[in-house]
Design a protein around this motif. Structure first.
Motif, PDB file in Angstrom:
ATOM      1  N   LEU A  34       1.024  -1.015   0.011  1.00 31.27           N
ATOM      2  CA  LEU A  34      -0.037   0.478  -0.053  1.00 31.27           C
ATOM      3  C   LEU A  34       1.013   1.307  -0.019  1.00 31.27           C
ATOM      4  CD1 LEU A  34      -1.839  -2.041   0.939  1.00 31.27           C
ATOM      5  CD2 LEU A  34      -2.768  -0.642   1.741  1.00 31.27           C
ATOM      6  N   ILE A  35       0.518   2.396  -1.151  1.00 33.92           N
ATOM      7  CA  ILE A  35       1.324   3.341  -0.847  1.00 33.92           C
ATOM      8  C   ILE A  35       0.397   4.598  -1.307  1.00 33.92           C
ATOM      9  CG2 ILE A  35       2.809   4.582  -3.037  1.00 33.92           C
ATOM     10  CD1 ILE A  35       4.152   2.172  -3.927  1.00 33.92           C
ATOM     11  N   ASN A  36       0.599   5.711  -0.351  1.00 33.94           N
ATOM     12  CA  ASN A  36       0.280   6.301  -0.221  1.00 33.94           C
ATOM     13  C   ASN A  36       0.356   7.781  -1.513  1.00 33.94           C
ATOM     14  OD1 ASN A  36      -2.230   8.728   0.527  1.00 33.94           O
ATOM     15  ND2 ASN A  36      -1.991   8.820   2.373  1.00 33.94           N
TER      16      ASN A  36
ATOM     17  N   ALA B 147      -0.363   7.914   5.723  1.00 33.63           N
ATOM     18  CA  ALA B 147      -0.306   9.559   5.788  1.00 33.63           C
ATOM     19  C   ALA B 147       0.365   9.539   4.784  1.00 33.63           C
ATOM     20  CB  ALA B 147       0.823  10.234   6.569  1.00 33.63           C
ATOM     21  N   PRO B 148      -0.025  10.481   3.254  1.00 38.58           N
ATOM     22  CA  PRO B 148       1.145  11.057   2.339  1.00 38.58           C
ATOM     23  C   PRO B 148       2.354  10.940   1.780  1.00 38.58           C
ATOM     24  CG  PRO B 148      -0.680  12.642   3.142  1.00 38.58           C
ATOM     25  CD  PRO B 148      -0.373  11.498   3.963  1.00 38.58           C
TER      26      PRO B 148
ATOM     27  N   HIS C  29       1.023  17.243   9.915  1.00 35.17           N
ATOM     28  CA  HIS C  29       2.154  16.801   9.192  1.00 35.17           C
ATOM     29  C   HIS C  29       2.730  16.041   8.785  1.00 35.17           C
ATOM     30  CE1 HIS C  29       1.490  21.134   9.263  1.00 35.17           C
ATOM     31  NE2 HIS C  29       1.480  21.401  10.303  1.00 35.17           N
ATOM     32  N   ALA C  30       2.888  15.535   7.691  1.00 31.86           N
ATOM     33  CA  ALA C  30       3.829  13.747   7.254  1.00 31.86           C
ATOM     34  C   ALA C  30       5.375  14.897   6.778  1.00 31.86           C
ATOM     35  CB  ALA C  30       2.472  13.142   6.190  1.00 31.86           C
TER      36      ALA C  30
ATOM     37  N   CYS D 137       7.277  18.734   4.278  1.00 29.45           N
ATOM     38  CA  CYS D 137       6.066  18.695   4.366  1.00 29.45           C
ATOM     39  C   CYS D 137       6.159  17.303   3.277  1.00 29.45           C
ATOM     40  CB  CYS D 137       5.102  19.224   5.137  1.00 29.45           C
ATOM     41  SG  CYS D 137       3.429  18.469   5.286  1.00 29.45           S
ATOM     42  N   HIS D 138       5.030  16.100   3.269  1.00 35.70           N
ATOM     43  CA  HIS D 138       4.681  15.687   2.154  1.00 35.70           C
ATOM     44  C   HIS D 138       3.231  15.933   2.746  1.00 35.70           C
ATOM     45  CE1 HIS D 138       5.306  13.228  -1.279  1.00 35.70           C
ATOM     46  NE2 HIS D 138       6.389  13.491  -0.793  1.00 35.70           N
ATOM     47  N   MET D 139       2.578  17.095   3.368  1.00 40.56           N
ATOM     48  CA  MET D 139       0.992  17.645   2.534  1.00 40.56           C
ATOM     49  C   MET D 139       1.573  18.528   1.127  1.00 40.56           C
ATOM     50  SD  MET D 139       0.389  16.314   5.698  1.00 40.56           S
ATOM     51  CE  MET D 139      -0.813  15.419   6.481  1.00 40.56           C
ATOM     52  N   LEU D 140       1.703  18.205   0.396  1.00 43.81           N
ATOM     53  CA  LEU D 140       2.477  18.544  -0.801  1.00 43.81           C
ATOM     54  C   LEU D 140       2.376  20.647  -1.095  1.00 43.81           C
ATOM     55  CD1 LEU D 140       2.308  16.408  -3.703  1.00 43.81           C
ATOM     56  CD2 LEU D 140       4.901  16.960  -1.915  1.00 43.81           C
ATOM     57  N   ALA D 141       0.744  20.568  -0.640  1.00 46.55           N
ATOM     58  CA  ALA D 141       0.441  22.529  -0.269  1.00 46.55           C
ATOM     59  C   ALA D 141       1.548  23.250   0.601  1.00 46.55           C
ATOM     60  CB  ALA D 141      -0.806  21.891  -0.566  1.00 46.55           C
TER      61      ALA D 141
END
Length: 454
Positions: A219-221, A260-261, A388-389, A437-441
């Motif tokens: 599984l990959i987010n 998480a992302p 945050h990721a 942070c991998h919440m890319l925004a």
């Protein structure tokens, strides 16, 4: 430097232009092309038009790349888009020059040009690749794919399935990707969330399976911001790896899997029900099917014994905490945060809403300069109202838990709003490594920094 581009449960639910020559020690060969291009994909249900996406080799997600541990990946990235791009090989501990971060490890590849990625893969496991130039937009438009490095001694399973979880923000009338990638709400709140959720480019993926069949599920987010909370139905088994790194021993799959992302989890499961599914927790606090399994026939009369541990990857020893250098990084900003409004207004003029270690976005100097091989304890203070990721390039780390215990190796850690998290790692890979942070925004709006190991 070029720009890089309620309850916890409720929050989680809501949410160079020229090619390089072959390096010394490698025979010169012509790499296989990996082409960024526009393509059409049937993301939305039948009856809606196809969606124009940005893709690798015309597929969504990009082609699944599989190779054996210790071998060499060679791909000639060809950019047929009308914007610059680059490819990051997420989670692989590789040479810094191959990391694919435009503005830090290489120049972005202009339209019509190419760049050769050429590196050894030291670690077995589940990884992925994605654009790392204006990532917030390019990944959301489709530029990502799975990278699987197979163990020399593979586990005893009947099938090995990669499941890339994603969401897409589509215009409900045209089914085209919504083009506003700089909406202040996305940048300053939880990030860009899609209104259609799917797996492997399909909104309602269904696979076939047999009773008592043993599956390895990777599984990959791949979503920009969505945190997936998942559970199994009609499947029973074990977690065997996180973020590509094998666990010391298989662990029973938890009742809820939080992904998480950018995070990954490897499961080995048996099909135990007459029907089976992976379900996700929705905004409505109800469970919805993410991936379905149509069960027909029987692989065996009984379940087999528990699987053995996956073989360890190299350099998985825990760092020496007693000798570790201590560093602190405060995460600030965003809506409903405690950053003074006067400072926030000044940042917003540049499209920034967040800071890491007091800096909004990448700067010329690294956040920290580390000596090669030294152990590090990095304390991340999440002084914001959001999760945050946090992703470190080039190295894996372990979270420091209560009483100095160390968690499993990961490359991306989900940090709680208003909480402190500490990670420990050995700075054993020289180069300039992104930390973001991998919440890319969030990354685009300031949550991007870097460290240097020399």
């Amino acid at each position: 430097m070029q720009s890089f581009q309620p309850t916890r449960r409720a929050v989680l639910a809501g949410m160079g232009a020229s090619a390089l020559t072959a390096r010394a020690g490698f025979a010169e060969t012509v790499p296989i092309p990996l082409t960024a291009q526009r393509a059409m994909a049937q993301i939305a249900p039948e009856g809606y038009p196809q969606t124009e996406v940005w893709s690798y080799d015309g597929t969504l997600p990009g082609p699944e790349l599989r190779l054996s541990q210790g071998t060499r990946l060679q791909r000639r990235f060809v950019n047929q888009l009308d914007v610059p791009s680059s490819v990051h090989w997420h989670g692989i501990r590789i040479d810094n020059a191959m990391d694919g971060v435009a503005g830090l490890t290489q120049d972005a590849v202009p339209p019509g040009a190419s760049f050769d990625y050429d590196f050894l893969v030291p670690d077995a496991g589940t990884y992925w690749y994605h654009a790392h130039t204006n990532s917030m937009e390019q990944v959301a438009r489709g530029l990502s794919g799975a990278l699987v490095v197979e163990e020399r001694d593979a586990p005893d399973v009947d099938r090995d399935e990669v499941l890339m979880l994603d969401d897409w923000l589509l215009d409900p009338e045209t089914a085209q990707i919504a083009p506003d990638f700089n909406h202040p709400m996305d940048l300053s709140h939880g990030g860009r969330f899609g209104n259609l959720i799917g797996t492997n480019g399909h909104y309602a993926l269904t696979l076939t399976a047999k009773r008592n069949e043993r599956l390895r599920l990777r599984l990959i987010n791949a979503a920009n911001a969505r945190i997936f909370v998942l559970r199994l139905a009609g499947l029973s088994g074990w977690q065997v790896a996180l973020d590509g790194m094998p666990l010391p021993a298989p662990e029973p799959v938890p009742q809820e899997i939080v992904l998480a992302p950018a995070q990954r989890v490897d499961l080995i499961v048996d099909v135990t029900g007459k029907a089976a599914a992976i379900e996700r927790l929705g905004n409505d606090q109800e469970w919805h099917r993410q991936v379905g399994f149509e069960v027909s026939g029987q692989a065996s009369r009984t379940r087999r014994a528990a699987p053995a541990s996956l073989p360890a990857n190299p350099n998985m020893d825990a760092p020496d905490l007693a000798q570790a250098r201590a560093i602190e990084m405060t995460i600030e900003g965003g809506a409903m945060g405690r950053m003074p409004m006067s400072r926030m207004r000044g940042m917003m003029q540049d499209g920034k809403f967040w800071t890491l270690g007091g800096q909004a976005g990448p700067v010329e100097a690294p956040f920290a300069r580390l000596s090669q091989g030294e152990p590090v304890r990095l304390r991340m203070i999440n002084d914001t109202a959001f999760l945050h990721a946090m992703h470190l390039h080039g190295m894996h780390f372990r979270e420091v838990l209560a009483e100095g215990r160390l968690g499993p190796m990961r490359d991306t850690l989900l940090t709680d709003a208003g909480a402190n998290h500490e990670i420990a790692f050995a700075a054993d890979n020289p180069g300039k490594w992104l930390l973001h942070c991998h919440m890319l925004a969030h990354a685009a709006a300031g949550m991007t920094s870097w460290i240097e190991v020399a």
